[in-house]
Design a protein around this motif. Structure first.
Motif, PDB file in Angstrom:
ATOM      1  N   LEU A  64      13.162 111.106  81.457  1.00 12.62           N
ATOM      2  CA  LEU A  64      11.823 110.518  81.361  1.00 12.62           C
ATOM      3  C   LEU A  64      10.781 111.586  81.092  1.00 12.62           C
ATOM      4  CD1 LEU A  64      12.013 107.972  84.323  1.00 12.62           C
ATOM      5  CD2 LEU A  64      11.817 107.402  81.892  1.00 12.62           C
ATOM      6  N   TRP A  65      10.903 112.723  81.790  1.00 16.24           N
ATOM      7  CA  TRP A  65       9.941 113.812  81.577  1.00 16.24           C
ATOM      8  C   TRP A  65      10.030 114.341  80.149  1.00 16.24           C
ATOM      9  CZ3 TRP A  65      10.385 119.011  80.317  1.00 16.24           C
ATOM     10  CH2 TRP A  65       9.215 119.773  80.458  1.00 16.24           C
ATOM     11  N   SER A  66      11.264 114.517  79.653  1.00  9.30           N
ATOM     12  CA  SER A  66      11.451 114.995  78.282  1.00  9.30           C
ATOM     13  C   SER A  66      10.839 114.024  77.287  1.00  9.30           C
ATOM     14  CB  SER A  66      12.948 115.191  77.993  1.00  9.30           C
ATOM     15  OG  SER A  66      13.162 115.545  76.646  1.00  9.30           O
ATOM     16  N   HIS A  67      11.047 112.725  77.534  1.00  9.03           N
ATOM     17  CA  HIS A  67      10.491 111.707  76.634  1.00  9.03           C
ATOM     18  C   HIS A  67       8.963 111.757  76.636  1.00  9.03           C
ATOM     19  CE1 HIS A  67      10.275 107.936  74.424  1.00  9.03           C
ATOM     20  NE2 HIS A  67       9.418 107.488  75.319  1.00  9.03           N
ATOM     21  N   SER A  68       8.378 111.968  77.829  1.00 11.24           N
ATOM     22  CA  SER A  68       6.917 111.986  77.939  1.00 11.24           C
ATOM     23  C   SER A  68       6.299 113.213  77.275  1.00 11.24           C
ATOM     24  CB  SER A  68       6.494 111.938  79.412  1.00 11.24           C
ATOM     25  OG  SER A  68       6.863 113.150  80.072  1.00 11.24           O
ATOM     26  N   THR A  69       7.076 114.296  77.143  1.00 14.11           N
ATOM     27  CA  THR A  69       6.542 115.517  76.527  1.00 14.11           C
ATOM     28  C   THR A  69       6.765 115.560  75.020  1.00 14.11           C
ATOM     29  OG1 THR A  69       8.617 116.698  76.992  1.00 14.11           O
ATOM     30  CG2 THR A  69       6.864 116.862  78.632  1.00 14.11           C
ATOM     31  N   HIS A  70       7.584 114.634  74.492  1.00 14.53           N
ATOM     32  CA  HIS A  70       7.836 114.610  73.048  1.00 14.53           C
ATOM     33  C   HIS A  70       6.724 113.827  72.361  1.00 14.53           C
ATOM     34  CE1 HIS A  70      11.610 116.503  73.787  1.00 14.53           C
ATOM     35  NE2 HIS A  70      12.048 116.318  72.573  1.00 14.53           N
ATOM     36  N   ILE A  71       5.555 114.424  72.342  1.00 17.05           N
ATOM     37  CA  ILE A  71       4.390 113.793  71.723  1.00 17.05           C
ATOM     38  C   ILE A  71       3.693 114.826  70.841  1.00 17.05           C
ATOM     39  CG2 ILE A  71       3.999 112.093  73.546  1.00 17.05           C
ATOM     40  CD1 ILE A  71       1.899 113.997  74.720  1.00 17.05           C
ATOM     41  N   THR A  72       2.798 114.345  70.002  1.00 18.18           N
ATOM     42  CA  THR A  72       2.050 115.234  69.120  1.00 18.18           C
ATOM     43  C   THR A  72       0.550 115.084  69.351  1.00 18.18           C
ATOM     44  OG1 THR A  72       1.585 115.799  66.807  1.00 18.18           O
ATOM     45  CG2 THR A  72       2.068 113.490  67.289  1.00 18.18           C
ATOM     46  N   HIS A  73      -0.164 116.186  69.180  1.00 23.91           N
ATOM     47  CA  HIS A  73      -1.627 116.174  69.294  1.00 23.91           C
ATOM     48  C   HIS A  73      -2.280 116.371  67.924  1.00 23.91           C
ATOM     49  CE1 HIS A  73      -1.242 116.286  73.655  1.00 23.91           C
ATOM     50  NE2 HIS A  73      -0.400 117.302  73.530  1.00 23.91           N
ATOM     51  N   LEU A  74      -1.468 116.448  66.891  1.00 22.57           N
ATOM     52  CA  LEU A  74      -1.999 116.652  65.544  1.00 22.57           C
ATOM     53  C   LEU A  74      -2.383 115.326  64.911  1.00 22.57           C
ATOM     54  CD1 LEU A  74       0.600 119.279  64.236  1.00 22.57           C
ATOM     55  CD2 LEU A  74      -1.637 119.710  65.249  1.00 22.57           C
ATOM     56  N   LYS A  75      -3.244 115.388  63.902  1.00 22.33           N
ATOM     57  CA  LYS A  75      -3.661 114.210  63.153  1.00 22.33           C
ATOM     58  C   LYS A  75      -3.405 114.455  61.667  1.00 22.33           C
ATOM     59  CE  LYS A  75      -7.922 114.394  64.602  1.00 22.33           C
ATOM     60  NZ  LYS A  75      -7.862 115.548  65.502  1.00 22.33           N
ATOM     61  N   ALA A  76      -3.154 113.373  60.935  1.00 19.90           N
ATOM     62  CA  ALA A  76      -2.868 113.490  59.509  1.00 19.90           C
ATOM     63  C   ALA A  76      -4.011 114.146  58.749  1.00 19.90           C
ATOM     64  CB  ALA A  76      -2.559 112.107  58.926  1.00 19.90           C
ATOM     65  N   SER A  77      -5.219 114.078  59.301  1.00 21.59           N
ATOM     66  CA  SER A  77      -6.385 114.646  58.623  1.00 21.59           C
ATOM     67  C   SER A  77      -6.479 116.161  58.786  1.00 21.59           C
ATOM     68  CB  SER A  77      -7.663 113.996  59.172  1.00 21.59           C
ATOM     69  OG  SER A  77      -7.751 114.173  60.578  1.00 21.59           O
ATOM     70  N   ASP A  78      -5.671 116.752  59.686  1.00 18.28           N
ATOM     71  CA  ASP A  78      -5.685 118.211  59.868  1.00 18.28           C
ATOM     72  C   ASP A  78      -5.134 118.893  58.619  1.00 18.28           C
ATOM     73  OD1 ASP A  78      -6.660 117.865  62.423  1.00 18.28           O
ATOM     74  OD2 ASP A  78      -4.675 117.899  63.357  1.00 18.28           O
ATOM     75  N   THR A  79      -5.849 119.890  58.121  1.00 21.10           N
ATOM     76  CA  THR A  79      -5.434 120.524  56.859  1.00 21.10           C
ATOM     77  C   THR A  79      -5.285 122.035  56.934  1.00 21.10           C
ATOM     78  OG1 THR A  79      -7.748 120.679  56.146  1.00 21.10           O
ATOM     79  CG2 THR A  79      -6.501 118.709  55.470  1.00 21.10           C
ATOM     80  N   SER A  80      -5.753 122.661  58.008  1.00 21.97           N
ATOM     81  CA  SER A  80      -5.705 124.123  58.083  1.00 21.97           C
ATOM     82  C   SER A  80      -5.160 124.540  59.445  1.00 21.97           C
ATOM     83  CB  SER A  80      -7.101 124.709  57.870  1.00 21.97           C
ATOM     84  OG  SER A  80      -7.064 126.125  57.940  1.00 21.97           O
ATOM     85  N   PHE A  81      -4.229 125.514  59.428  1.00 21.01           N
ATOM     86  CA  PHE A  81      -3.586 125.920  60.676  1.00 21.01           C
ATOM     87  C   PHE A  81      -3.394 127.428  60.734  1.00 21.01           C
ATOM     88  CE2 PHE A  81      -1.966 121.579  60.001  1.00 21.01           C
ATOM     89  CZ  PHE A  81      -2.397 120.991  61.190  1.00 21.01           C
ATOM     90  N   HIS A  82      -3.530 127.932  61.959  1.00 20.06           N
ATOM     91  CA  HIS A  82      -3.125 129.296  62.287  1.00 20.06           C
ATOM     92  C   HIS A  82      -1.719 129.169  62.877  1.00 20.06           C
ATOM     93  CE1 HIS A  82      -3.132 132.544  65.606  1.00 20.06           C
ATOM     94  NE2 HIS A  82      -2.693 133.077  64.478  1.00 20.06           N
ATOM     95  N   MET A  83      -0.702 129.752  62.219  1.00 28.80           N
ATOM     96  CA  MET A  83       0.681 129.519  62.617  1.00 28.80           C
ATOM     97  C   MET A  83       1.420 130.826  62.894  1.00 28.80           C
ATOM     98  SD  MET A  83       2.131 128.110  58.956  1.00 28.80           S
ATOM     99  CE  MET A  83       1.236 126.575  59.194  1.00 28.80           C
ATOM    100  N   LEU A  84       2.381 130.719  63.803  1.00 34.30           N
ATOM    101  CA  LEU A  84       3.192 131.859  64.209  1.00 34.30           C
ATOM    102  C   LEU A  84       4.634 131.626  63.793  1.00 34.30           C
ATOM    103  CD1 LEU A  84       3.808 134.454  65.944  1.00 34.30           C
ATOM    104  CD2 LEU A  84       4.091 132.898  67.888  1.00 34.30           C
TER     105      LEU A  84
END
Length: 773
Positions: A64-84
């Motif tokens: 249940l905990w794993s299921h609850s953490t498998h979420i995203t905070h991104l939106k389709a409108s996001d276009t620029s990212f600082h990535m590692l």
């Protein structure tokens, strides 16, 4: 202790039953996993039952905990990212791919970047390392579910790793080395190791060295990799538990010889093995083997058995990431290890002969793998038992140690400037590999692809569980002294029954396969009365410079069409109808001929004069496939239906308007499959035949050059299927065609929007369905 001597296995199985309640596991499998509780209760050991129940509840909570953490905070409108970049990217031709971490969002995504120039490619190869940070701009998109039934589910695969987006970058700039943790430093060490291999090893040996030292098999070309799959030894191109054990015991022996005590030798191995797992790519079989070795090394006075260590490893892996349960490598690694350990005290203990025991281990491993291979790959190698006996010892005890010795010496000599003295060793390795590859090619040639593997189709969940039950029964009967062929009767009976049902299924099916921009239509009649394929699809290729060419190209045939046919248990096609000579209709035909038996190939008159059709016909001749040139008037019928070719009317080949057009009556419906027939061809057809059809395959992917008002008015279809690629560059289907069909109240089903379109029928009644309702 209550858990000693194998009781950890009950705890691990109790945990499996708990996780299955939360994970997307079919209910039949959930019930099957819970049967272990019968045996747990029968032990009459209250402490065991209590601890198993505790772990069961904890597993449900962890799921249940794993299921609850498998979420995203991104939106389709996001276009620029600082990535590692936590790992080095994969750069194949002009395509860069990587799973990157977004520090600000605390989320991972899949990056795809088409490299614009050779200079940019060289810059990225030089600058991007584990720990590199970049700024990228582009477009987010959600990974799609399967567009075709049974095929690889990329969306689900990414969700297992808590990745919910793919990011197609238009730019990738401002790359610099950021702060690196221990994991990134070890990954960087791995990258340097592979660079050392590429720099010092003979080119032909590089893919093998990278695979066997670092767990990276991406540099094998597709044909070579397919040969290993056909031989049933593709697992040799990945680091296995056997290799980890050989390394661990080899290092332990060396340390003892160097004067280390047993305790200090164990301490050194406990430090080295986790690092080795990361260097090897942290794939599930390596992690399982490393963790098992560490548990056995760390246990006092051998208090843990191998079975206990395997069970604890399973528990740790599942609590770390429950979705590992769906990883095929994870499944095979634990099942094969479990079957060997359970057999070690009975089946394997009866014979002291090393060769006989090796054959038994190979048989045990192969049998327990069969249900998973059938479910995941829809086929099994019929020669894998033989090829594993031949090649496993060579790869495990000769090739891998020799590669490792060469690599270590190359590092030493590189430091001292003595690389020239390594040439004899590299020459020996190259010649050994040449011999091995030649032996593999000879065996592969002797066992043609069409019968080196047995196509089984994809079993349903209940059949899969039945197969596992038969495997379990096989081991019990073998352990009790039954002859192998008698012990294997239940499994063989069930598998034979399944294959026969797949072949002589009383239900029929028509599938408009989603192969992107193109056509491929499967007609599967009941009781094996006919399997027909109209076109094969095919990708359109463009001229590229050498630096842009990819080692691993996408191929409609090998990546979509052939796996789909095999998932349906199709080993032979009675009629392959190639409507005309366009790439998007016949481009995958040559790939198909190598994998699936073709009874007869049908083409329109003089289509072979076009270069692509000529090459296709030439390949058919090489495969000894009969070829028939047909036109309007050609027909056949059987107990399931009637089939008539209604176009072309002449022997003159005119491209789209010379498409083979098939009229058919079966499954309670009338059908018209038009290929790429355009308005001129439609007019000729209407003059020659007065036909109507309930189901129309719209011509030319819904282009405005086809499906004229007059044609639709006379054919009077109730439903039209348009086969077109999602977001295709031609703008198919055209709005004008959609308006025409709508004005005549024709229901429209489109592969670009709905994925594959199915019509399943029994006798004269059937229903349509799509992948994306």
């Amino acid at each position: 202790m209550i858990f000693i001597q194998g009781l950890w296995l009950f705890i691990a199985l109790a945990s499996l039953s708990g996780f299955s309640v939360i994970l997307p596991v079919p209910w039949g499998a959930v019930f099957f996993f819970h049967l272990i509780w019968i045996q747990i209760v029968r032990t009459h050991n209250r402490k065991l039952v209590f601890k198993a129940l505790t772990v069961y509840i904890l597993s449900i909570l962890a799921g249940l905990w794993s299921h609850s953490t498998h979420i995203t905070h991104l939106k389709a409108s996001d276009t620029s990212f600082h990535m590692l970049f936590q790992n080095g990217p994969s750069i194949d031709g002009n395509l860069l791919k990587a799973k990157v971490f977004l520090p600000e969002k605390k989320e991972r995504l899949v990056l795809q970047y088409t490299i614009p120039s050779q200079m940019k490619k060289a810059e990225l190869q030089r600058t991007i390392r584990p720990g590199t940070e970049c700024i990228a701009e582009g477009k987010l998109s959600e990974p799609e579910k399967n567009r075709n039934e049974n095929l690889f589910n990329y969306k689900f695969y990414l969700e297992e790793e808590n990745i919910h987006w793919t990011f197609k970058a238009g730019s990738l700039d401002f790359c610099k080395q950021g702060k690196t943790g221990m994991a990134e430093k070890i990954e960087a060490l791995r990258e340097k190791g592979m660079e050392q291999v590429q720099k010092t090893f003979i080119p032909a040996t590089v893919p093998y060295a990278e695979a066997l030292l670092f767990g990276d098999s991406s540099n094998f070309d597709d044909q070579q990799y397919a040969m290993f799959q056909r031989l049933g030894v593709v697992h040799l191109l990945a680091i296995s538990g056997l290799q980890v054990n050989i390394l661990a015991y080899g290092l332990f022996f060396i340390l003892i010889r160097l004067g280390f005590t047993r305790e200090s030798s164990r301490a050194v191995l406990l430090l080295i093995l986790p690092i080795y797992a990361i260097i090897c790519g942290s794939n599930p079989p390596v992690v399982r083997a490393v963790f098992m070795s560490m548990l056995l090394l760390g246990s006092k006075k051998n208090m843990l058995s191998g079975l206990d260590a395997l069970s604890i490893s399973f528990l740790v892996c599942m609590f770390y990431n429950p979705c590992l349960l769906f990883n095929i490598g994870f499944q095979l690694s634990f099942l094969v290890s479990l079957s060997i350990l359970l057999s070690s005290r009975t089946i394997l203990a009866r014979q002291s002969n090393a060769l006989v025991n090796m054959m038994k281990i190979s048989l045990v491993s192969q049998v327990v793998s069969l249900p998973i291979l059938m479910y995941s790959f829809f086929q099994i190698s019929v020669i894998s038992l033989l090829t594993n006996l031949i090649f496993v010892p060579f790869y495990s005890f000769l090739l891998t140690p020799l590669i490792l010795i060469n690599f270590v010496l190359s590092l030493i000599c590189d430091v001292k400037g003595l690389t020239m003295i390594l040439h004899p060793l590299f020459f020996l390795l190259s010649n050994l590999l040449t011999i091995l590859i030649k032996a593999e090619e000879i065996i592969a040639e002797q066992f043609n692809q069409k019968w080196a593997v047995l196509v089984t189709g994809k079993p349903c969940v209940f059949l899969l569980l039945g197969l596992f039950a038969c495997v379990f029964l096989f081991y019990i009967l073998w352990e009790k002294g039954y002859k192998l062929w008698k012990a294997g009767i239940p499994f063989l009976v069930l598998m034979t029954g399944f294959i026969l049902f797949q072949t002589f299924n009383p239900f029929g099916e028509v599938t408009f396969i989603d192969i992107g921009q193109g056509d491929s239509i499967l007609i599967k009649l009941p009781f094996n009365r006919g399997i027909y394929l109209i076109d094969t699809g095919g990708e359109v290729s463009f001229e590229q410079e050498n630096w842009e060419k990819r080692l691993h190209q996408f191929h409609v045939g090998n990546d979509i069409l052939i796996p789909y046919l095999k998932s349906k248990g199709i080993r032979k096609i009675d009629k392959l109808i190639l409507t005309h000579s366009d790439q998007d209709h016949i481009g995958a035909a040559r790939e198909l001929m190598k994998e699936i038996g073709i009874q007869t190939l049908y083409i329109s008159p003089n289509a072979w004069r076009k270069p692509l059709m000529y090459q296709t016909v030439k390949a058919a001749v090489h495969e000894r496939i009969p070829i028939e040139r047909i036109k309007a008037g050609y027909s056949w019928k059987n107990a399931s239906g009637f089939f008539l070719i209604v176009s072309p009317l002449t022997d003159v080949y005119e491209g789209n308007n010379s498409s083979l057009v098939l009229y058919a009556a079966f499954g309670g419906e009338t059908w018209l499959f038009t290929g790429d027939l355009e308005k001129k061809g439609e007019e000729r057809l209407l003059k020659a035949y007065n036909i109507q059809a309930n189901i129309l395959k719209a011509g030319h992917h819904g282009s405005r050059t086809a499906s004229s008002e007059k044609f639709i008015e006379q054919i009077k279809p109730k439903l039209a299927v348009i086969s077109a690629g999602k977001n295709n560059r031609f703008g198919h289907p055209h709005q004008e065609v959609l308006d025409t069909l709508n004005s005549h109240h024709v229901l429209i089903l489109r592969t670009d929007q709905m994925g594959a379109v199915h019509y399943r029928f029994f006798q004269n009644h059937g229903t349509f369905s799509v992948e994306f309702p």
